[in-house]
Design an enzyme around this catalytic site. Structure first.
Site, PDB file in Angstrom:
ATOM      1  N   LYS A  78       0.862  -1.175   0.000  1.00  0.00           N
ATOM      2  CA  LYS A  78       0.000   0.000   0.000  1.00  0.00           C
ATOM      3  C   LYS A  78       0.900   1.227   0.000  1.00  0.00           C
ATOM      4  CE  LYS A  78      -4.535   0.959   0.357  1.00  0.00           C
ATOM      5  NZ  LYS A  78      -5.642   0.198  -0.226  1.00  0.00           N
ATOM      6  N   GLY A 180     -19.301   7.612  -1.508  1.00  0.00           N
ATOM      7  CA  GLY A 180     -18.211   7.868  -2.437  1.00  0.00           C
ATOM      8  C   GLY A 180     -18.264   6.915  -3.605  1.00  0.00           C
ATOM      9  N   LYS A 181     -17.065   6.592  -4.125  1.00  0.00           N
ATOM     10  CA  LYS A 181     -16.983   5.788  -5.339  1.00  0.00           C
ATOM     11  C   LYS A 181     -17.669   4.433  -5.180  1.00  0.00           C
ATOM     12  CE  LYS A 181     -12.458   6.341  -5.495  1.00  0.00           C
ATOM     13  NZ  LYS A 181     -11.050   6.267  -5.948  1.00  0.00           N
ATOM     14  N   VAL A 182     -17.490   3.779  -4.045  1.00  0.00           N
ATOM     15  CA  VAL A 182     -18.069   2.450  -3.825  1.00  0.00           C
ATOM     16  C   VAL A 182     -19.507   2.548  -3.339  1.00  0.00           C
ATOM     17  CG1 VAL A 182     -17.861   0.303  -2.525  1.00  0.00           C
ATOM     18  CG2 VAL A 182     -15.803   1.454  -3.358  1.00  0.00           C
ATOM     19  N   GLY A 183     -19.753   3.444  -2.392  1.00  0.00           N
ATOM     20  CA  GLY A 183     -21.075   3.561  -1.812  1.00  0.00           C
ATOM     21  C   GLY A 183     -22.168   3.812  -2.835  1.00  0.00           C
TER      22      GLY A 183
END
Length: 355
Positions: A78, A180-183
């Site tokens: 990461k 966001g992007k996933v939600g």
């Protein structure tokens, strides 16, 4: 906090700085037992260097377990870029970062994370070949949030079957913290499945989006309001530490399945969840759809192949929840055991030298 005095178990931690572009980054490689470390780059304005280092060390360790459990021949890595992605991001900074990634000669593959996007990966790719999550027009897999959300949804279906006997969210109330992007994609899957959705996000444009796109979604002011609303399922989809000593006691949901990394604030929270009758599907298991998607890009991306693998998160979740019951351990411990076994059993094969 020292990298070595903390006894983190990491193979390599690289501090990267380019003063002219303003780049300050850390790349952490936890394990390459199964293959090169793969994990996204988080661009975030940490309050302190200690906080930034703690985050990248925790996230990279989590990626080793996530990749192992997802069946990928990849290790855990990461990176973080310390700064404000809105004010500090530039082509020069991203390309400088790309050169540091390239300098590791394939020990680490990067991808998108909080604060970084597909277009950023395209820029980073000008300086390194060890980058995934690029745009489709540049030969990449595109937005990894698509399969991240799909995988979380599969984990949620498996948890629903384990808890209530039916692999469906129809008629259930699901609270989503973070749009966001996933939600955003997860809300769509839930609505299509017939769930009632309650949502919150500190970013007002995200709330405007959900009000306009899914007016049937109930919007609440903050996370505390969300988790104290009557819920069947809670889906933390923002930053880590969502499950802690303050939030778990007031949770109304009896199932927790979300996209956020490192949801358990500290060891012992999984027992508190269990004591409160809450079924927790480990975050690094259910949110692995994104890494499955970007990993597929390394060999030449095929969306249907990647989606089929992400769909198997349903089966893995069922396996882990069943193992947890059989062994009388938490699902988090069951997931750790399976991941550690794969890293040990398959990683050992690298000691067999090839010509």
């Amino acid at each position: 906090m020292g990298v070595f005095t903390a006894d983190t178990g990491h193979e390599q931690v690289v501090f990267c700085q380019d003063k002219q572009s303003g780049l300050k980054a850390v790349i952490a490689i936890y394990s390459t037992a199964l293959g090169p470390g793969l994990g996204g780059t988080r661009f975030y304005p940490y309050a302190t260097e200690e906080e930034a280092l703690h985050d990248v060390l925790e996230l990279s360790r989590g990626m080793a377990y996530k990749n192992a459990l997802a069946g990928l021949d990849l290790g855990g890595g990461k990176a973080i870029i310390w700064g404000d992605p809105v004010a500090d991001k530039s082509e020069a900074l991203l390309r400088a970062y790309g050169r540091f990634v390239e300098s590791l000669n394939g020990r680490y593959y990067t991808a998108c994370d909080v604060g970084t996007y597909v277009q950023d990966m395209d820029i980073i790719a000008k300086e390194t070949k060890y980058v995934t999550g690029r745009s489709v027009e540049n030969g990449g897999a595109g937005d990894s949030s698509i399969l991240t959300a799909w995988g979380v949804y599969q984990g949620m279906l498996a948890a629903a079957e384990h808890k209530w006997g039916t692999p469906s969210l129809a008629g259930r109330t699901v609270g989503v913290a973070g749009l966001g992007k996933v939600g955003k994609y997860l809300v769509r899957h839930l609505i299509e499945d017939g769930a009632s959705v309650v949502a919150t996000d500190p970013y007002e444009p995200a709330l405007d989006w959900v009000r306009a796109t899914y007016p049937q979604v109930e919007v609440v002011a903050d996370t505390l309001s969300l988790i104290t609303t009557p819920l069947d399922v809670y889906a933390p989809c923002a930053l880590g530490g969502a499950l802690n000593d303050d939030t778990v006691p007031v949770l109304t949901a009896k199932v927790v399945v979300g996209a956020a990394n490192n949801q358990l604030a500290h060891p012992g929270i999984e027992k508190l969840l269990s004591d409160n009758g809450v079924l927790y599907a480990p975050d690094y298991l259910v949110n692995s759809g994104g890494v499955i998607q970007v990993a597929d890009e390394i060999a030449g991306f095929n969306f249907e192949r990647a989606k089929a693998r992400a769909t198997r998160i349903f089966d893995t979740t069922k396996q882990i929840l069943a193992l947890a019951d059989t062994e009388s351990i938490s699902p988090a411990a069951a997931a750790d055991h399976l991941a550690e076994r794969r890293m040990a059993d398959c990683g050992r094969l690298r000691t067999i030298l090839l010509p």
